[in-house]
Design an enzyme around this catalytic site. Structure first.
Site, PDB file in Angstrom:
ATOM      1  N   ARG A 163       0.829  -1.202   0.000  1.00 29.47           N
ATOM      2  CA  ARG A 163       0.000   0.000   0.000  1.00 29.47           C
ATOM      3  C   ARG A 163       0.873   1.264   0.000  1.00 29.47           C
ATOM      4  O   ARG A 163       1.747   1.407   0.864  1.00 29.47           O
ATOM      5  CB  ARG A 163      -0.894  -0.040   1.259  1.00 29.47           C
ATOM      6  CG  ARG A 163      -1.646   1.230   1.571  1.00 29.47           C
ATOM      7  CD  ARG A 163      -2.806   1.436   0.641  1.00 29.47           C
ATOM      8  NE  ARG A 163      -3.622   2.561   1.069  1.00 29.47           N
ATOM      9  CZ  ARG A 163      -4.535   3.133   0.303  1.00 29.47           C
ATOM     10  NH1 ARG A 163      -4.765   2.670  -0.923  1.00 29.47           N
ATOM     11  NH2 ARG A 163      -5.240   4.131   0.756  1.00 29.47           N
TER      12      ARG A 163
ATOM     13  N   GLU B  62     -14.743 -21.507  26.581  1.00 27.52           N
ATOM     14  CA  GLU B  62     -13.926 -22.323  27.510  1.00 27.52           C
ATOM     15  C   GLU B  62     -13.522 -21.514  28.752  1.00 27.52           C
ATOM     16  O   GLU B  62     -12.424 -21.663  29.293  1.00 27.52           O
ATOM     17  CB  GLU B  62     -12.729 -22.963  26.797  1.00 27.52           C
ATOM     18  CG  GLU B  62     -13.219 -24.084  25.892  1.00 27.52           C
ATOM     19  CD  GLU B  62     -12.225 -25.198  25.680  1.00 27.52           C
ATOM     20  OE1 GLU B  62     -11.467 -25.519  26.605  1.00 27.52           O
ATOM     21  OE2 GLU B  62     -12.251 -25.772  24.571  1.00 27.52           O
TER      22      GLU B  62
END
Ligand code: CAA
Length: 387
Positions: free
Chosen positions: A270, A371
């Site tokens: 970019r 979890e």
């Protein structure tokens, strides 16, 4: 000989290379569509089964690949780097079956681990309920003895891969007067009469993995489907998480690595102000911080995995509970920061679905929640330190 700590062996590096190649070719191209369409990808499952990567942790004696805990982490990491939803195939197969590996009779292990190893069915884990999330022991689902059977009633919630899994390790109350010591673990099959599934949850991320309720309406199962002795189910459930929170850490590492790799490629290409934005020190420092946090979390995770492997081989590790919570917490917090920074590095483009980093940022979020939330992880760690 003890499983070595810290250093992955050459075989681990070779495994990583081969899983990355498979993930790049057979998983990454479908990750955006799985997210967009909110569909479980059976093609990815088949690709993982063909390469014997769908449940790598299953020991060879049950027909599995017999991968150690670190190898399992590497597999999950590399699949998650391409697609977080797909990484729940090896991760949840481990979560569902560790209760058997830890506590079930040989007969039960052999009966259920073999089809999982052959890729004939996946295994999910059913602990949480609508009113019992962090306080898992507050579950209401009951299993009442009836001769040589148990009859199960209740609703399990947030069950990863519910509906696509054939088998479920499911915790239920067998003695309501005994608190956590009145909870037992069972294998429930999708095919059992009275088992049904709620609608798919409409989630922020991991959309290629269905999350549904498992509803039990007078499900009558043989008593020999109990995992371990009556009243040991909660301990088995928590002991399991000591091993599998490490796999969530692995998933977080993989998601973060995917985002970091993409962002590095982008900033080198970019151009703004006439040069690649990678030339700007403000962005260089961001990239350095991202990689540093990731590597720190990775080393902690690998260390925890080595401890997990030792514990699985009958060498109890006092600090496993601490380390697995620490790894899960550190890696998931790191993944959230790294994926958010990856979006930042891509600017406006990063915020669109035309680039994968917004999906990775959404996928990373769940690793701080499931979890055990990271608040619960900190509680678990503090209890270990202060007891
Ligand atoms: N291993 C073995 N046994 C353990 C243990 C461990 N790590 N931690 C605790 N125990 C035992 C205790 O010794 C105690 O047994 P005794 O009474 O015989 O001594 C019993 O378990 C109860 O322990 P606590 O009193 O500490 O229980 P608690 O209710 O205060 O707290 C908790 C437990 C840590 C908060 C636990 O409920 C917890 O981890 N909650 C979070 C729930 C969670 O992680 N859910 C995840 C759902 S799965 C999921 O998300 C999967 C997915 O989709 C991918």
């Amino acid at each position: 000989m003890s499983f070595p700590l810290y250093a992955p062996a050459e075989e681990h590096d070779m495994l990583r290379e081969s899983v990355r190649a498979l993930a790049d070719e057979k998983i990454a191209p479908y990750a955006a569509a799985a997210d967009e369409n909110e569909e479980f990808s059976w093609d990815v499952y088949k690709a993982l089964v063909s390469a014997d990567l769908h449940a790598v942790h299953v020991p060879e004696q049950y027909g599995g690949a017999g991968a150690d805990a670190l190898a399992t982490v590497i597999v999950i990491e590399e699949v998650a780097r391409a697609c977080a939803s797909s990484s729940l195939i090896p991760a949840v197969n481990k979560l569902g079956t560790v209760p058997l590996l830890l506590s079930a009779s040989e007969e039960l292990k052999s009966r259920y681990l073999r089809p999982v190893a052959r890729g004939e069915g996946m295994f999910s884990y059913a602990l949480s309920e609508p009113e019992a999330g962090s306080d898992a022991a507050a579950m209401k689902t009951k299993a009442v003895a009836d001769g040589d059977f148990y009859v199960l009633n209740g609703t399990k919630m947030w069950i990863t891969n519910a509906g696509v899994s054939e088998y479920y390790t499911l915790m239920a109350v067998t003695d309501p007067s005994a608190g956590p010591r009145g909870i037992s673990a069972f294998v429930v099959e999708k095919a059992d009469e009275g088992v049904s599934f709620g609608p798919k949850e409409r989630k922020l991320g991991i959309k290629g993995s269905p999350t549904r309720q498992v509803i039990l309406d007078n499900v009558r199962i043989p008593a020999d489907r109990m995992i371990g002795a009556p009243g040991t189910g909660f301990k088995t459930a928590l002991a399991t998480l000591d091993h599998t929170r490490i796999t969530i850490a692995a998933q977080a590492l993989g998601i973060a690595q995917g985002a970091l790799d993409y962002a590095i490629g982008y900033v080198k290409e970019r151009k703004q102000f006439g040069r690649p934005i990678a030339d700007f020190q403000g962005l260089q420092f961001m990239v350095a911080d991202m990689a540093m946090k990731l590597e720190a979390a990775r080393q902690l995770t690998y260390h925890a995995a080595a401890k997990s492997e030792r514990a699985m081989h009958g060498e109890p590790q006092k600090d496993l509970t601490f380390l697995s919570s620490a790894a899960k917490c550190a890696a998931s917090d790191a993944a959230m920061e790294i994926t958010t920074d990856a979006v930042q590095l891509l600017g406006g483009y990063g915020y669109t679905k035309d680039f994968p980093v917004e999906r990775m940022m959404r996928d990373a979020k769940i690793t701080q929640i499931y979890e055990g939330t990271n608040q619960i992880q900190r509680m678990v760690m503090a209890r270990q330190l202060l007891k």
